[in-house]
Design a protein around this motif. Structure first.
Motif, PDB file in Angstrom:
ATOM      1  N   LEU A   1      -7.449  16.045   4.871  1.00 45.74           N
ATOM      2  CA  LEU A   1      -8.655  16.652   4.298  1.00 45.74           C
ATOM      3  C   LEU A   1      -8.820  16.319   2.815  1.00 45.74           C
ATOM      4  O   LEU A   1      -7.918  16.547   2.012  1.00 45.74           O
ATOM      5  CB  LEU A   1      -8.542  18.174   4.480  1.00 45.74           C
ATOM      6  N   GLY A   2     -10.003  15.808   2.459  1.00 45.10           N
ATOM      7  CA  GLY A   2     -10.345  15.590   1.054  1.00 45.10           C
ATOM      8  C   GLY A   2      -9.506  14.540   0.347  1.00 45.10           C
ATOM      9  O   GLY A   2      -9.634  14.378  -0.868  1.00 45.10           O
ATOM     10  N   ALA A   3      -8.644  13.831   1.068  1.00 48.36           N
ATOM     11  CA  ALA A   3      -7.744  12.870   0.399  1.00 48.36           C
ATOM     12  C   ALA A   3      -8.534  11.655  -0.099  1.00 48.36           C
ATOM     13  O   ALA A   3      -9.468  11.190   0.555  1.00 48.36           O
ATOM     14  CB  ALA A   3      -6.640  12.430   1.356  1.00 48.36           C
ATOM     15  N   SER A   4      -8.149  11.156  -1.272  1.00 50.36           N
ATOM     16  CA  SER A   4      -8.823   9.988  -1.872  1.00 50.36           C
ATOM     17  C   SER A   4      -8.054   8.721  -1.564  1.00 50.36           C
ATOM     18  O   SER A   4      -6.825   8.752  -1.427  1.00 50.36           O
ATOM     19  CB  SER A   4      -8.847  10.116  -3.397  1.00 50.36           C
ATOM     20  N   SER A   5      -8.782   7.620  -1.513  1.00 46.99           N
ATOM     21  CA  SER A   5      -8.166   6.309  -1.288  1.00 46.99           C
ATOM     22  C   SER A   5      -8.706   5.324  -2.309  1.00 46.99           C
ATOM     23  O   SER A   5      -9.839   5.475  -2.792  1.00 46.99           O
ATOM     24  CB  SER A   5      -8.542   5.763   0.096  1.00 46.99           C
ATOM     25  N   MET A   6      -7.918   4.309  -2.593  1.00 48.71           N
ATOM     26  CA  MET A   6      -8.438   3.151  -3.326  1.00 48.71           C
ATOM     27  C   MET A   6      -7.709   1.915  -2.802  1.00 48.71           C
ATOM     28  O   MET A   6      -6.480   1.823  -2.924  1.00 48.71           O
ATOM     29  CB  MET A   6      -8.240   3.248  -4.823  1.00 48.71           C
TER      30      MET A   6
ATOM     31  N   PHE B   1       3.621  10.028   0.545  1.00 47.99           N
ATOM     32  CA  PHE B   1       3.751  11.272  -0.222  1.00 47.99           C
ATOM     33  C   PHE B   1       3.014  12.386   0.512  1.00 47.99           C
ATOM     34  O   PHE B   1       1.803  12.309   0.716  1.00 47.99           O
ATOM     35  CB  PHE B   1       3.152  11.071  -1.622  1.00 47.99           C
ATOM     36  N   PHE B   2       3.754  13.422   0.915  1.00 51.48           N
ATOM     37  CA  PHE B   2       3.133  14.614   1.499  1.00 51.48           C
ATOM     38  C   PHE B   2       2.865  15.596   0.354  1.00 51.48           C
ATOM     39  O   PHE B   2       3.808  16.152  -0.218  1.00 51.48           O
ATOM     40  CB  PHE B   2       4.084  15.297   2.492  1.00 51.48           C
ATOM     41  N   GLY B   3       1.568  15.789   0.035  1.00 49.72           N
ATOM     42  CA  GLY B   3       1.226  16.697  -1.057  1.00 49.72           C
ATOM     43  C   GLY B   3       0.256  17.756  -0.579  1.00 49.72           C
ATOM     44  O   GLY B   3      -0.164  17.779   0.577  1.00 49.72           O
ATOM     45  N   GLY B   4      -0.106  18.637  -1.482  1.00 48.01           N
ATOM     46  CA  GLY B   4      -0.987  19.725  -1.016  1.00 48.01           C
ATOM     47  C   GLY B   4      -1.738  20.384  -2.148  1.00 48.01           C
ATOM     48  O   GLY B   4      -1.908  19.814  -3.213  1.00 48.01           O
ATOM     49  N   GLY B   5      -2.070  21.685  -1.854  1.00 48.55           N
ATOM     50  CA  GLY B   5      -1.516  22.519  -0.810  1.00 48.55           C
ATOM     51  C   GLY B   5       0.002  22.603  -0.826  1.00 48.55           C
ATOM     52  O   GLY B   5       0.646  22.264  -1.796  1.00 48.55           O
TER      53      GLY B   5
ATOM     54  N   MET C   1       5.417  11.678  10.567  1.00 45.79           N
ATOM     55  CA  MET C   1       6.137  10.482  10.091  1.00 45.79           C
ATOM     56  C   MET C   1       6.380   9.487  11.233  1.00 45.79           C
ATOM     57  O   MET C   1       6.275   8.281  11.030  1.00 45.79           O
ATOM     58  CB  MET C   1       7.482  10.873   9.454  1.00 45.79           C
ATOM     59  N   ASP C   2       6.686  10.015  12.429  1.00 46.53           N
ATOM     60  CA  ASP C   2       6.880   9.102  13.577  1.00 46.53           C
ATOM     61  C   ASP C   2       5.604   8.302  13.820  1.00 46.53           C
ATOM     62  O   ASP C   2       5.635   7.095  14.075  1.00 46.53           O
ATOM     63  CB  ASP C   2       7.214   9.899  14.860  1.00 46.53           C
ATOM     64  N   GLU C   3       4.480   9.018  13.737  1.00 44.80           N
ATOM     65  CA  GLU C   3       3.190   8.369  13.978  1.00 44.80           C
ATOM     66  C   GLU C   3       2.891   7.333  12.894  1.00 44.80           C
ATOM     67  O   GLU C   3       2.386   6.240  13.178  1.00 44.80           O
ATOM     68  CB  GLU C   3       2.113   9.461  13.989  1.00 44.80           C
ATOM     69  N   ILE C   4       3.221   7.679  11.650  1.00 44.33           N
ATOM     70  CA  ILE C   4       3.004   6.718  10.553  1.00 44.33           C
ATOM     71  C   ILE C   4       3.856   5.465  10.799  1.00 44.33           C
ATOM     72  O   ILE C   4       3.379   4.337  10.715  1.00 44.33           O
ATOM     73  CB  ILE C   4       3.333   7.378   9.183  1.00 44.33           C
ATOM     74  N   ARG C   5       5.106   5.675  11.159  1.00 44.32           N
ATOM     75  CA  ARG C   5       5.999   4.510  11.374  1.00 44.32           C
ATOM     76  C   ARG C   5       5.550   3.676  12.575  1.00 44.32           C
ATOM     77  O   ARG C   5       5.697   2.458  12.585  1.00 44.32           O
ATOM     78  CB  ARG C   5       7.445   4.970  11.562  1.00 44.32           C
TER      79      ARG C   5
ATOM     80  N   ILE D   1       0.849  -1.187   0.000  1.00 43.46           N
ATOM     81  CA  ILE D   1       0.000   0.000   0.000  1.00 43.46           C
ATOM     82  C   ILE D   1       0.888   1.241   0.000  1.00 43.46           C
ATOM     83  O   ILE D   1       2.066   1.171   0.401  1.00 43.46           O
ATOM     84  CB  ILE D   1      -0.960  -0.021   1.224  1.00 43.46           C
ATOM     85  N   SER D   2       0.335   2.360  -0.478  1.00 43.15           N
ATOM     86  CA  SER D   2       1.016   3.655  -0.413  1.00 43.15           C
ATOM     87  C   SER D   2       0.160   4.604   0.406  1.00 43.15           C
ATOM     88  O   SER D   2      -1.067   4.452   0.437  1.00 43.15           O
ATOM     89  CB  SER D   2       1.194   4.210  -1.821  1.00 43.15           C
ATOM     90  N   LEU D   3       0.797   5.561   1.046  1.00 37.45           N
ATOM     91  CA  LEU D   3       0.040   6.543   1.838  1.00 37.45           C
ATOM     92  C   LEU D   3       0.194   7.922   1.210  1.00 37.45           C
ATOM     93  O   LEU D   3       1.316   8.337   0.881  1.00 37.45           O
ATOM     94  CB  LEU D   3       0.562   6.600   3.282  1.00 37.45           C
ATOM     95  N   TYR D   4      -0.937   8.625   1.063  1.00 42.92           N
ATOM     96  CA  TYR D   4      -0.891  10.025   0.626  1.00 42.92           C
ATOM     97  C   TYR D   4      -1.346  10.878   1.808  1.00 42.92           C
ATOM     98  O   TYR D   4      -2.389  10.595   2.424  1.00 42.92           O
ATOM     99  CB  TYR D   4      -1.823  10.245  -0.578  1.00 42.92           C
ATOM    100  N   VAL D   5      -0.575  11.913   2.139  1.00 43.14           N
ATOM    101  CA  VAL D   5      -0.914  12.784   3.275  1.00 43.14           C
ATOM    102  C   VAL D   5      -1.167  14.190   2.732  1.00 43.14           C
ATOM    103  O   VAL D   5      -0.247  14.821   2.194  1.00 43.14           O
ATOM    104  CB  VAL D   5       0.248  12.822   4.301  1.00 43.14           C
ATOM    105  N   HIS D   6      -2.424  14.645   2.844  1.00 45.08           N
ATOM    106  CA  HIS D   6      -2.751  15.955   2.256  1.00 45.08           C
ATOM    107  C   HIS D   6      -2.565  17.077   3.265  1.00 45.08           C
ATOM    108  O   HIS D   6      -3.119  17.035   4.365  1.00 45.08           O
ATOM    109  CB  HIS D   6      -4.208  15.943   1.756  1.00 45.08           C
ATOM    110  N   ILE D   7      -1.784  18.078   2.870  1.00 45.26           N
ATOM    111  CA  ILE D   7      -1.584  19.266   3.705  1.00 45.26           C
ATOM    112  C   ILE D   7      -2.206  20.441   2.945  1.00 45.26           C
ATOM    113  O   ILE D   7      -1.623  20.935   1.966  1.00 45.26           O
ATOM    114  CB  ILE D   7      -0.069  19.519   3.962  1.00 45.26           C
ATOM    115  N   PRO D   8      -3.402  20.900   3.364  1.00 46.16           N
ATOM    116  CA  PRO D   8      -4.184  21.786   2.497  1.00 46.16           C
ATOM    117  C   PRO D   8      -3.850  23.280   2.628  1.00 46.16           C
ATOM    118  O   PRO D   8      -4.682  24.107   2.249  1.00 46.16           O
ATOM    119  CB  PRO D   8      -5.617  21.523   2.991  1.00 46.16           C
TER     120      PRO D   8
END
Ligand code: SF4
Length: 381
Positions: free
Chosen positions: A271-276, A67-71, A85-89, A12-19
């Motif tokens: 916020l508003g991040a999509s998943s599949m 991936f930290f994206g945005g925003g 990142m600590d929390e993700i790990r 799996i991959s994680l996307y983290v939205h920073i708006p």
């Protein structure tokens, strides 16, 4: 190298939205806005709650990219990125050599030392143009000198996997000013070239300030020529064209984005991040007040993809890759041959010179790339 453990787990991959953005660029229709320091803090706390809430459902998954994206993720404090990142790990099984990317706007403050401590491996810098008047027309908050300062610091901080975003089709942009931006980045004369370049063309989206303005946009022929010189100049400088808008030096393709194009599993946090995941698609709320107060993080617009939906996506996402779609992979994935409709569409566009077949893969030709949306839409049932 992937660890032995990951061979037995689903990926799996994680996307983290920073708006957050300092102010809106004139062409932007992403989910982003300015916010107070207090709101940003509340947002980081909510993100951490969501990471803790969501993670138990993914115990069987191994995280290959983040991936930290945005925003603009660089609008957060470096310490916030470390905490997230600590929390993700702590909550997900993250591969030791996972690709961890963050987007940086050269006009914001940024904290490269903290990104290093957070284990960020890849930086993505939104330059867009090496021409200040074009940056101004886009409503960007930075100028070329801001990029140069950032890029120098990035290199001295030891980041060696760096993407730079470039844009064509900017109001007032000429072929030669675009070529200057490309050469500025790619010729490697004054500074080491970035390992990856994303070269997108501007698209004017409804509801943005650009949609209500009279814009002096380059005509279609110029746009086409811009696309052509992108490929020519970048390939002469060692970049491999691997996706319609993406070019990389050997070994530096973006693993995270390849997950989207290959229809891998991804979980959107924020916020508003999509998943599949396993062919179920959903979104997080786009309402900030709901998100930062949430304890439940309800899945919105949940949609289980039918086999037809999956086939459509397999084709139109796969065709974005220059390698194209492997007919064997299609058959293996769906346990069935390609439907007759697809065979007909492929034959039709091969005869028109817009698709080609090589080693049992179907791919867009150079002419096909110019009209890719039309070709891809034919794979919709
Ligand atoms: S920096 Fe990116 S997300 Fe922010 S307003 Fe500009 S285009 Fe939109």
């Amino acid at each position: 190298m992937l660890s032995y453990r990951c061979l037995n787990l689903k990926k799996i991959s994680l996307y983290v939205h920073i708006p957050f953005c300092e102010r809106k660029c004139l062409y932007c229709d992403f989910l982003s806005f300015s916010a107070s320091d207090e709101t940003k803090k509340e947002y980081v706390n909510a993100l951490i709650r969501q990471i803790k809430k969501a993670s138990p459902a993914y115990r069987e998954y191994h995280v290959m990219t983040v991936f930290f994206g945005g925003g603009t993720p660089s609008m957060l404090q470096g310490q916030d990125i470390i905490e997230i990142m600590d929390e993700i790990r702590a909550n997900f099984d993250v591969d030791k050599s996972a690709e961890v990317s963050i987007e940086i706007n050269p006009g914001t403050s940024y904290d490269l030392a903290s990104y290093k401590s957070a284990g960020i491996t890849r930086l993505s810098i939104g330059l867009q143009s090496a021409n200040d008047s074009e940056l101004q027309k886009l409503g960007r908050i930075h100028r070329l000198k801001d990029f140069e300062t950032l890029y120098e610091q990035v290199l001295s901080a030891g980041f060696n996997n760096v993407n730079v975003d470039l844009m064509s089709g900017i109001p007032g942009q000429t072929l030669s000013s675009y070529e200057n931006s490309l050469r500025y980045l790619a010729d490697g004369k004054d500074r080491p070239r970035p390992t990856h370049i994303s070269a997108y063309s501007l698209s004017v989206e409804e509801g943005t300030p650009f949609a209500a303005m009279k814009l002096d946009l380059p005509d279609e022929d110029t746009e086409r020529e811009m696309y052509k010189i992108t490929g020519d100049i970048l390939s002469r400088n060692g970049y491999r064209h691997y996706e319609i808008s993406n070019y990389a030096l050997e070994g530096y393709e973006c693993e995270h984005n390849k997950v989207y194009w290959r229809r891998g599993n991804y979980l959107g946090l924020g916020l508003g991040a999509s998943s599949m995941v396993e062919n179920v698609r959903w979104k997080n709320t786009e309402i900030m007040d709901d998100y930062i107060r949430s304890d439940v993080f309800e899945m919105k617009n949940v949609e289980r993809l039918s086999v037809e939906d999956q086939m459509e996506e397999f084709m139109f996402l796969g065709l974005r890759l220059i390698k194209g779609v492997s007919i064997d992979s299609f058959t293996e994935y769906f346990h069935a041959p390609m439907p007759p409709k697809y065979e007909q569409v492929i034959e039709k566009y091969i005869s028109l010179g817009l698709l080609k077949k090589e080693r049992n893969c179907v791919m867009l030709t150079q002419d096909g790339i110019n009209v890719s949306n039309m070709v891809m839409s034919e794979f919709i049932f």
